[in-house]
Design a protein around this motif. Structure first.
Motif, mmCIF file in Angstrom:
data_model
loop_
_atom_site.group_PDB
_atom_site.id
_atom_site.type_symbol
_atom_site.label_atom_id
_atom_site.label_comp_id
_atom_site.label_asym_id
_atom_site.label_seq_id
_atom_site.Cartn_x
_atom_site.Cartn_y
_atom_site.Cartn_z
ATOM 1 N N ALA A 73 12.928 4.796 19.044
ATOM 2 C CA ALA A 73 13.023 3.488 19.697
ATOM 3 C C ALA A 73 14.045 3.575 20.816
ATOM 4 C CB ALA A 73 13.425 2.415 18.689
ATOM 5 N N LEU A 74 13.640 3.189 22.010
ATOM 6 C CA LEU A 74 14.532 3.188 23.171
ATOM 7 C C LEU A 74 14.519 1.798 23.786
ATOM 8 C CD1 LEU A 74 13.591 6.560 24.917
ATOM 9 C CD2 LEU A 74 15.454 6.143 23.319
ATOM 10 N N SER A 75 15.679 1.353 24.198
ATOM 11 C CA SER A 75 15.766 0.028 24.811
ATOM 12 C C SER A 75 15.276 0.070 26.253
ATOM 13 C CB SER A 75 17.210 -0.479 24.777
ATOM 14 O OG SER A 75 18.023 0.294 25.644
ATOM 15 N N PHE A 76 14.940 -1.089 26.767
ATOM 16 C CA PHE A 76 14.533 -1.239 28.166
ATOM 17 C C PHE A 76 15.614 -0.688 29.098
ATOM 18 C CE2 PHE A 76 14.977 -4.003 31.935
ATOM 19 C CZ PHE A 76 13.778 -3.722 32.583
ATOM 20 N N GLU A 77 16.878 -1.005 28.797
ATOM 21 C CA GLU A 77 17.978 -0.536 29.638
ATOM 22 C C GLU A 77 18.063 0.986 29.662
ATOM 23 O OE1 GLU A 77 18.187 -2.808 27.329
ATOM 24 O OE2 GLU A 77 18.674 -4.666 28.404
ATOM 25 N N THR A 78 17.822 1.631 28.523
ATOM 26 C CA THR A 78 17.872 3.088 28.462
ATOM 27 C C THR A 78 16.770 3.700 29.315
ATOM 28 O OG1 THR A 78 18.739 2.938 26.207
ATOM 29 C CG2 THR A 78 17.875 5.070 26.903
ATOM 30 N N ILE A 79 15.575 3.144 29.242
ATOM 31 C CA ILE A 79 14.454 3.626 30.059
ATOM 32 C C ILE A 79 14.769 3.478 31.546
ATOM 33 C CG2 ILE A 79 12.047 3.208 30.680
ATOM 34 C CD1 ILE A 79 12.317 4.562 28.007
ATOM 35 N N ILE A 80 15.309 2.331 31.934
ATOM 36 C CA ILE A 80 15.627 2.086 33.342
ATOM 37 C C ILE A 80 16.677 3.071 33.845
ATOM 38 C CG2 ILE A 80 16.675 0.435 34.940
ATOM 39 C CD1 ILE A 80 13.767 -0.155 34.203
ATOM 40 N N MET A 81 17.685 3.364 33.030
ATOM 41 C CA MET A 81 18.706 4.341 33.433
ATOM 42 C C MET A 81 18.084 5.693 33.714
ATOM 43 S SD MET A 81 22.181 3.778 31.272
ATOM 44 C CE MET A 81 21.361 3.931 29.692
ATOM 45 N N LEU A 82 17.204 6.142 32.836
ATOM 46 C CA LEU A 82 16.548 7.436 33.035
ATOM 47 C C LEU A 82 15.718 7.448 34.312
ATOM 48 C CD1 LEU A 82 15.420 8.183 29.361
ATOM 49 C CD2 LEU A 82 17.252 9.320 30.626
ATOM 50 N N ASP A 89 20.020 2.419 22.196
ATOM 51 C CA ASP A 89 20.164 1.319 23.160
ATOM 52 C C ASP A 89 21.498 1.533 23.851
ATOM 53 O OD1 ASP A 89 20.281 -1.017 24.586
ATOM 54 O OD2 ASP A 89 20.745 -2.269 22.869
ATOM 55 N N ALA A 90 21.493 2.370 24.887
ATOM 56 C CA ALA A 90 22.733 2.782 25.563
ATOM 57 C C ALA A 90 22.790 2.200 26.963
ATOM 58 C CB ALA A 90 22.816 4.307 25.609
ATOM 59 N N ALA A 91 24.018 2.059 27.459
ATOM 60 C CA ALA A 91 24.215 1.492 28.788
ATOM 61 C C ALA A 91 25.344 2.220 29.499
ATOM 62 C CB ALA A 91 24.538 0.001 28.690
ATOM 63 N N ARG A 100 25.923 10.083 36.673
ATOM 64 C CA ARG A 100 25.016 11.183 36.365
ATOM 65 C C ARG A 100 25.539 12.012 35.190
ATOM 66 N NH1 ARG A 100 23.679 16.456 37.625
ATOM 67 N NH2 ARG A 100 21.483 16.800 38.171
ATOM 68 N N LYS A 101 26.871 12.173 35.122
ATOM 69 C CA LYS A 101 27.462 12.924 34.013
ATOM 70 C C LYS A 101 27.128 12.261 32.685
ATOM 71 C CE LYS A 101 31.770 12.458 32.778
ATOM 72 N NZ LYS A 101 33.252 12.497 32.674
ATOM 73 N N PHE A 102 27.175 10.943 32.642
ATOM 74 C CA PHE A 102 26.900 10.250 31.392
ATOM 75 C C PHE A 102 25.399 10.233 31.073
ATOM 76 C CE2 PHE A 102 31.214 8.838 32.055
ATOM 77 C CZ PHE A 102 31.712 8.817 30.774
ATOM 78 N N ILE A 103 24.556 10.245 32.102
ATOM 79 C CA ILE A 103 23.121 10.379 31.856
ATOM 80 C C ILE A 103 22.830 11.725 31.206
ATOM 81 C CG2 ILE A 103 20.866 10.616 32.947
ATOM 82 C CD1 ILE A 103 21.787 7.765 32.731
ATOM 83 N N LEU A 104 23.510 12.757 31.636
ATOM 84 C CA LEU A 104 23.358 14.069 31.012
ATOM 85 C C LEU A 104 23.838 14.042 29.562
ATOM 86 C CD1 LEU A 104 24.473 16.398 33.959
ATOM 87 C CD2 LEU A 104 22.141 16.025 33.084
ATOM 88 N N HIS A 105 24.922 13.304 29.295
ATOM 89 C CA HIS A 105 25.367 13.123 27.903
ATOM 90 C C HIS A 105 24.266 12.454 27.083
ATOM 91 C CE1 HIS A 105 29.216 14.599 28.823
ATOM 92 N NE2 HIS A 105 29.851 13.474 29.105
ATOM 93 N N LEU A 106 23.604 11.456 27.671
ATOM 94 C CA LEU A 106 22.534 10.747 26.978
ATOM 95 C C LEU A 106 21.388 11.696 26.643
ATOM 96 C CD1 LEU A 106 21.051 8.186 25.989
ATOM 97 C CD2 LEU A 106 20.330 7.801 28.354
#
Length: 398
Positions: free
Chosen positions: A324-333, A288-290, A304-310
Motif C-alpha cells: 500500500a502506497l499513499s498518493f503523496e508517496t506516488i507523487i514524490m516518485l 505513507d511518506a512525505a 533527491r537524497k531522501f527519495i533514494l532513502h525511500l
C-alpha cells in the motif's frame, strides 16, 4: 461489610419515576452476571460504579469488572480522584482477574492547596499503586497515560501476566532500556526518549518476546545518530507520525535487525534513512511518506537524497506480496523520474493499493513500471482506494 457505590463516588440524582425504575430493574435482573459485567466494561469505571444505585441487581457487580477505565478528567478535585482510585483498588474482588486496565491522568486536577505541588509528586503515588496492582493481580493489558517520568516503570519489566502495554507521553530516562521480558505487544505514543551525549539508542534489545511494536509520534533526541529496533521476535512493526525537527533528526538512521517481520508500516511520516536486513517472511507493506518541505524548501539535491532513502527502504521490504502506497508517496516518485531507472524494489508484489484523492487519478506510467517490473507474480493488480474508504479507515487508532 460489602462496599456500595456511594462510598466511592457521589450518587447521581435519580429523577426516574418509580414504575420506570421497576421496569428497568426487571429487565436487568434477567441478564446473567457475565453479560452485565461485559456491558459495564465499556463504561468509564466511575460511571460503572454509579450504576450500582440503579437497582439491587447491579449493586455489587462493579467489584468484579474485568476492565477498568479510570480518567482524571472525570473528577473535579484531586482528593476525590485519589480517594476513588485507592478505594477501588483496595475493594476490587481479587479473585476476578483484570484483563485490561486503562489509567489516564493526562488531565491534571488540583485543589487550591495543591496548585503549588509538582504534578509528578502529586500523581506518582497513584501511578505506583496502579503499577503494583498490575504486577500483583495478573493484569494482561495496561494503558498508562501520564505525561511525566514514571519511577515505577521498571516494576513492569518482569510482570509475567502483562502481554500488552500502551504508554502515552511517558518520559523515558537515559540508560533506561525497555526490558519488558514477557510483553508481546508494545505501543509507544508521544513518548520522549532522553539520551546522555551522542550516539546510538537501542531501547528494545531485551524485549525477547515482543511481536507487535507501534512507535507513534515519539520524540527521539536530535543527538541520536542511530535508532535501533532489535527485538528478536518482532513480526509487526508500525512507525507513524515521525517528523523532522519535531520528532527526530533528519539524519538519524533507523536500524532494524529483526528478520521475522511480516508486516511493516511507515505512515504519516517524513522520509528517514533505514537499514533493514533481508526479510524472508514479509507479506504486507504500507508506506505513507512525505518530504520535509519546510526544511529543504526547493533544494532539489537534498530532496533527491531522501527519495533514494525511500527507494532503499522499499527495496528492503521488496518481498511483500501486498503493498500500500499513499498518493503523496506516488507523487514524490513521479517528480524524480531519474532515480526510477534502477531495478524495481519489489520482486513478489501481487497487489498494489494506492490511496487516491479522486476517481480520475491514475499512477504515472513511469512509476507503475518502476514498481511492477520486478514482480514475478503471474497476476498483478492495482487497487485504487478512496481516501475516506481506504487508508484513512485502516490506519491504527491508539
Amino acid at each position: 461489610m460489602a462496599t456500595t457505590a456511594t462510598e466511592l463516588v457521589e450518587t447521581p440524582e435519580m429523577g426516574k419515576a418509580e414504575p420506570e425504575m421497576t421496569m428497568m430493574e426487571d429487565k436487568l435482573t434477567s441478564l446473567p452476571d457475565e453479560i452485565l459485567q461485559y456491558i459495564l466494561s465499556f463504561l468509564d469505571t466511575k460511571i460503572a460504579v454509579q450504576t450500582s444505585v440503579v437497582c439491587k441487581r447491579l449493586r455489587y457487580l462493579w467489584i468484579s469488572l474485568p476492565v477498568l477505565t479510570i480518567d482524571s478528567e472525570s473528577f473535579r478535585y484531586y482528593s476525590s480522584f485519589s480517594n476513588f482510585v485507592v478505594s477501588l483498588l483496595a475493594r476490587k474482588d481479587v479473585s476476578i482477574s483484570i484483563c485490561k486496565f486503562l489509567f489516564d491522568i493526562s488531565n491534571p486536577i488540583y485543589s487550591s492547596i495543591q496548585m503549588c505541588i509538582d504534578s509528578h509528586d502529586l500523581f506518582e503515588p497513584l501511578v505506583k499503586g496502579v503499577i503494583h496492582h498490575v504486577v500483583d493481580h495478573g493484569v494482561q493489558h495496561l494503558s498508562l497515560h501520564f505525561p511525566r517520568i514514571v519511577d515505577e516503570l521498571p516494576q513492569l519489566f518482569y510482570c509475567q501476566s502483562l502481554k500488552t502495554l500502551e504508554l502515552r507521553e511517558i518520559i523515558i530516562l537515559p540508560k533506561t532500556n525497555l526490558d519488558f521480558l514477557t510483553l508481546t505487544t508494545l505501543h509507544l505514543v508521544k513518548c520522549s526518549f532522553i539520551l546522555d551525549g551522542e550516539g546510538t539508542l537501542d531501547p528494545f534489545q531485551c524485549c525477547f518476546n515482543l511481536k507487535n511494536l507501534v512507535i507513534s509520534d515519539c520524540r527521539i533526541p536530535s543527538r541520536v545518530k542511530i535508532f535501533v529496533i532489535s527485538a528478536p521476535q518482532l513480526t509487526n512493526l508500525t512507525v507513524s507520525r515521525i517528523e523532522h525537527s519535531r520528532n527526530v533528526n533528519p539524519n538519524c538512521k533507523i536500524v532494524l535487525t529483526s528478520t521475522k517481520i511480516t508486516s511493516f508500516k511507515f505512515v504519516e511520516s517524513h522520509i528517514l534513512e533505514f537499514s533493514i536486513p533481508a526479510l524472508p517472511f514479509i507479506e504486507n507493506v504500507d508506506v505513507d511518506a512525505a518530504l520535509a518541505d519546510d526544511l529543504f524548501g526547493t533544494v532539489r539535491l537534498a530532496k533527491r537524497k531522501f527519495i533514494l532513502h525511500l527507494i532503499e527502504m522499499l527495496r528492503a521490504v521488496g518481498g511483500a506480496e501486498i503493498v500500500a502506497l499513499s498518493f503523496e508517496t506516488i507523487i514524490m516518485l513521479s517528480k524524480f523520474l531519474d532515480v526510477l531507472h534502477c531495478p524495481s524494489p519489489f520482486s513478489r508484489m501481487k497487489v498494489l493499493k494506492v490511496e487516491v484523492p479522486h476517481d480520475s487519478f491514475t499512477i504515472p506510467g513511469e512509476v507503475i513500471t518502476f514498481l511492477s517490473s520486478g514482480s514475478a507474480a503471474e497476476v498483478f493488480k492495482v487497487e485504487y482506494l478512496k481516501k475516506h474508504q481506504g487508508r484513512a479507515q485502516g490506519r491504527l487508532n491508539i
